[in-house]
Design a protein around this motif. Structure first.
Motif, short mmCIF file in Angstrom:
data_model
loop_
_atom_site.label_atom_id
_atom_site.label_comp_id
_atom_site.label_asym_id
_atom_site.label_seq_id
_atom_site.Cartn_x
_atom_site.Cartn_y
_atom_site.Cartn_z
N SER A 1 10.23 4.51 6.25
CA SER A 1 10.91 5.62 5.57
C SER A 1 10.52 6.94 6.20
O SER A 1 9.50 7.05 6.88
CB SER A 1 10.54 5.63 4.08
N ASP A 2 11.34 7.97 5.95
CA ASP A 2 11.03 9.31 6.43
C ASP A 2 9.77 9.83 5.75
O ASP A 2 8.98 10.56 6.38
CB ASP A 2 12.20 10.25 6.14
N LEU A 3 9.58 9.47 4.48
CA LEU A 3 8.37 9.88 3.78
C LEU A 3 7.13 9.32 4.47
O LEU A 3 6.14 10.03 4.69
CB LEU A 3 8.41 9.40 2.33
N GLY A 4 7.19 8.04 4.83
CA GLY A 4 6.07 7.41 5.50
C GLY A 4 5.77 8.06 6.84
O GLY A 4 4.60 8.24 7.21
N LEU A 5 6.81 8.45 7.58
CA LEU A 5 6.64 9.10 8.87
C LEU A 5 5.91 10.43 8.72
O LEU A 5 4.97 10.74 9.47
CB LEU A 5 8.01 9.33 9.52
N GLN A 6 6.33 11.23 7.76
CA GLN A 6 5.69 12.53 7.54
C GLN A 6 4.26 12.37 7.01
O GLN A 6 3.35 13.09 7.44
CB GLN A 6 6.52 13.37 6.55
N LEU A 7 4.07 11.44 6.10
CA LEU A 7 2.74 11.20 5.55
C LEU A 7 1.78 10.74 6.64
O LEU A 7 0.61 11.15 6.67
CB LEU A 7 2.83 10.16 4.43
N ASP A 8 2.28 9.90 7.55
CA ASP A 8 1.47 9.41 8.64
C ASP A 8 0.99 10.55 9.52
O ASP A 8 -0.18 10.60 9.93
CB ASP A 8 2.27 8.40 9.46
N SER A 9 1.87 11.48 9.83
CA SER A 9 1.50 12.62 10.67
C SER A 9 0.49 13.53 9.97
O SER A 9 -0.43 14.06 10.60
CB SER A 9 2.74 13.43 11.07
N LEU A 10 0.67 13.71 8.67
CA LEU A 10 -0.27 14.55 7.92
C LEU A 10 -1.67 13.93 7.91
O LEU A 10 -2.67 14.63 8.07
CB LEU A 10 0.24 14.75 6.49
N ARG B 1 6.30 -2.52 -3.27
CA ARG B 1 6.25 -2.98 -1.89
C ARG B 1 6.46 -1.82 -0.92
O ARG B 1 5.81 -1.75 0.13
CB ARG B 1 7.31 -4.06 -1.65
N LYS B 2 7.35 -0.91 -1.28
CA LYS B 2 7.60 0.25 -0.43
C LYS B 2 6.37 1.15 -0.28
O LYS B 2 6.22 1.85 0.72
CB LYS B 2 8.76 1.08 -1.00
N GLN B 3 5.52 1.13 -1.29
CA GLN B 3 4.36 2.02 -1.29
C GLN B 3 3.15 1.45 -0.54
O GLN B 3 2.20 2.19 -0.29
CB GLN B 3 3.95 2.35 -2.73
N ILE B 4 3.19 0.16 -0.19
CA ILE B 4 2.04 -0.45 0.48
C ILE B 4 1.67 0.29 1.78
O ILE B 4 0.51 0.66 1.98
CB ILE B 4 2.28 -1.95 0.73
N PRO B 5 2.64 0.55 2.69
CA PRO B 5 2.28 1.30 3.90
C PRO B 5 1.76 2.70 3.59
O PRO B 5 0.85 3.19 4.27
CB PRO B 5 3.60 1.36 4.69
N ASN B 6 2.33 3.35 2.56
CA ASN B 6 1.88 4.70 2.21
C ASN B 6 0.45 4.69 1.68
O ASN B 6 -0.33 5.61 1.95
CB ASN B 6 2.81 5.32 1.16
N ILE B 7 0.11 3.66 0.93
CA ILE B 7 -1.27 3.53 0.43
C ILE B 7 -2.24 3.36 1.60
O ILE B 7 -3.32 3.97 1.62
CB ILE B 7 -1.38 2.34 -0.55
#
Length: 245
Positions: free
Chosen positions: A63-72, A8-14
């Motif tokens: 998450s902080d990971l999601g924030l950084q991934l979004d910017s990348l 579930r945590k990975q859905i936004p990252n995907i």
């Protein structure tokens, strides 16, 4: 249970990675000067960019990971691609076509100033605690749509008036500089984030969306840059009006 929670945590990252995928495809298309197709994939990437945050809030898995991934991902989709788009416009502008030599050859690279300004804006956004419910400066997705709509309009809705504007080197330089400035300007702009769906609490958003939809239905792609400019002005008006209350 743990695996389900992790999934579930990975859905936004995907969803964010789908934005990045669209951006990388758009880069290839823009380099090949297929800017109408690049515009489509950038718009699709921005669609995913909106929903990654939506699902992160819905599932409560920010998450902080999601924030950084979004910017990348945004750096590619909304930073690199519009830079290539402006490079292509400048390559076909009157000054460059009418002159030979090294200066004329390297001049179109000035378009990548948009990419540099986008990178600075995205890095600043990640550490700016003021931009929680709104934006300070033009969001990179809005800027990308503005820039990439210009060559598509020139290709599919060309008139003598538009050609004189969008093939004029110095007008394109001014657009590049204004675009780069607005990305990092201390100008408050509203975000299309609804805490609830009442009209009273979201007047400005509903007005903007209704006018934007009507503009797109009536004028199609020609409406895109007008909508972005309208977004800036209505945000400034709202900020000044609210400060007087």
């Amino acid at each position: 249970m743990c695996s389900f929670l992790e999934m579930r945590k990975q859905i936004p990252n995907i969803i964010t990675l789908l934005n990045l995928l669209c951006g990388t495809i758009a880069v290839v298309l823009a380099v090949q000067n297929k800017l109408d197709s690049a515009f489509f994939f950038v718009a699709l990437g921005i669609f995913f960019d909106f929903f990654d945050g939506f699902f992160a809030r819905l599932l409560n898995v920010k998450s902080d990971l999601g924030l950084q991934l979004d910017s990348l991902a945004d750096m590619v989709t909304s930073g690199v691609v519009p830079g290539v788009g402006m490079f292509q416009l400048l390559s076909k502008s009157n000054f460059v076509l009418q002159n030979n030599g090294l200066f004329a050859e390297i001049f179109p690279y000035f378009g990548f100033f948009i990419t540099l300004a986008s990178a600075y804006r995205l890095a600043k956004f990640n550490i700016d605690t003021r931009q929680i419910t709104g934006f300070i400066g033009l969001p990179t997705p809005a800027n990308a749509l503005f820039i990439l709509s210009l060559p598509v309009i020139l290709q599919h809705h060309s008139t003598d008036f538009l050609e004189n504007i969008l093939q004029n080197t110095w007008i394109l330089v001014v657009i590049t500089l204004l675009s780069s400035y607005m990305l990092n300007a201390e100008v408050p702009l509203f975000a299309l984030k609804f805490k609830d769906y009442s009209f009273q609490n979201n007047k400005i958003r509903y007005i903007f969306l209704i006018i934007s939809i009507l503009g797109l239905l009536s004028f199609k792609l020609i409406a895109v840059p007008v909508i972005i400019v309208f977004y800036i002005f209505i945000s400034i008006f709202q900020d000044k009006y609210s400060n007087k209350l």
